[in-house]
Write a protein that holds these residues in place. Sequence first.
Motif, PDB file in Angstrom:
ATOM      1  N   GLU A  20       0.858  -1.190   0.000  1.00  0.00           N
ATOM      2  CA  GLU A  20       0.000   0.000   0.000  1.00  0.00           C
ATOM      3  C   GLU A  20       0.894   1.239   0.000  1.00  0.00           C
ATOM      4  N   ARG A 172       5.295  10.348  -1.908  1.00  0.00           N
ATOM      5  CA  ARG A 172       5.082   9.433  -0.789  1.00  0.00           C
ATOM      6  C   ARG A 172       6.211   9.539   0.227  1.00  0.00           C
ATOM      7  N   ASP A 241       8.838  -0.088   7.704  1.00  0.00           N
ATOM      8  CA  ASP A 241       7.760  -0.476   6.788  1.00  0.00           C
ATOM      9  C   ASP A 241       8.084  -1.805   6.132  1.00  0.00           C
ATOM     10  N   THR A 285       3.830 -10.901   6.589  1.00  0.00           N
ATOM     11  CA  THR A 285       3.343  -9.581   7.017  1.00  0.00           C
ATOM     12  C   THR A 285       3.061  -9.607   8.512  1.00  0.00           C
ATOM     13  N   ARG A 291      -0.939  -0.477  11.222  1.00  0.00           N
ATOM     14  CA  ARG A 291      -0.225  -0.454   9.938  1.00  0.00           C
ATOM     15  C   ARG A 291       0.393  -1.825   9.677  1.00  0.00           C
ATOM     16  N   ARG A 292       0.764  -2.036   8.427  1.00  0.00           N
ATOM     17  CA  ARG A 292       1.287  -3.322   8.011  1.00  0.00           C
ATOM     18  C   ARG A 292       2.794  -3.235   7.782  1.00  0.00           C
ATOM     19  N   LEU A 320       5.885   0.732  -2.829  1.00  0.00           N
ATOM     20  CA  LEU A 320       5.646   1.465  -1.584  1.00  0.00           C
ATOM     21  C   LEU A 320       5.811   2.967  -1.794  1.00  0.00           C
TER      22      LEU A 320
END
Length: 405
Positions: A20, A172, A241, A285, A291-292, A320
């Motif tokens: 995401e 981002r 992340d 994951t 959040r992941r 990402l």
Amino acid sequence: MTTGPLTLEEAQARLLAFAEPLPIEHVDVENAIGRYLAEPLRARRTNPAVDLSAMDGYAMVSGDVAGPWQIIGESAAGHPFTGSITAGQTVRISTGAILPEGAAGIILQEDVMRTGDRVALSGDAPQPEDKHVRRRGMDFAASTEILPVGARIGSAQAALALAGGHRHLPVRRMARVTIIDSGDELSADPENCAPGHIPATNGVMLTAMARTLPVDARRIGPVKDTLASITQALEASGDADLIVTSGGASVGDHDLIRPALERWGARMDFWRVAIKPGKPILVATREVAGRRQIILGLPGNPVSSYVTGHLFLLPLLRALSGAAQPLPLRIVTRLGAPIRAAGKRREFLRGSWNGREVIAHPLQDSGALSPLAYCNALIDRHAHATAAEIGTEVEIFLLENGCGG
């Protein structure tokens, strides 16, 4: 969990499905270099904003191409002529200067002869008469889209954004990446490497690979092959992340990445991909604080780690970061030397491409780093492909690598 082995495309699709795009932030254009647009970019101004001269010469009114002309002033870049011209008159004009009111075209300075304040035609008149004029909006008009979402900001894109009136760009947030290499055989000091040990290369190699993209990458390791040591390294990666491990993702007695991840609370998605080198790839994951986190387990073999980093790590980081096209681009080229038949797994041979043809390196052992350092391409060989002769078309991935440039 799917134990596989998956095809390359299946594995890439499943991995990228977890990616995401990270939150949007606005940064100045210079600091956006290398990052990806999070939103389409629309021009805030028209470019050029007015009609400009594309050459040095003399401005003329429409149809007045015979001369001679009287020079009544000058229009320079940043210093426009404030009046207007009529038939029989001209204004000396430089490249990038505003066309005077009434002017329709430019006669080049090398096509006239000047005497005092008068010029006469000595060469060819422009055809068409506005040949050397950059019309208002020639490049783009205000409110039009000048860059699409997902475009990477390079030098040309930065210039375009500035020309479009943008001081800041929506991109981002930079991905936070932790890279962990593990193995009791790894020595952190290559100058003091005991017999039975090998220099730890993967952590530095993968960190350097990740940093070819705009990410915040840090390295932990080498880490010992114990559940406690690996779990401690994972705990130290809590704000990441993406966590990338190297080594320990297979099924041997000392391959402890999977049990450590399970103890840490990660959920396995798939393990093993039908490629060579690089079969033992793990993806998991972990949901934490809304959040992941994504965990990508790469092989410990340095060549396998590099190849899978190119095929999985870099595409994941691009996704990402909001890239429109995260997967590596393929190029069709021809073989400059014959290659053997492929085995039962899809293979990626290290090779050298000179812009016309590619030659596979004679040493393809996945433990050999020297060929990898000199090669700049991966030759994609599908499973069970027959031997191929010189001139056969093949697909390659280009590497940001190779001593030849």
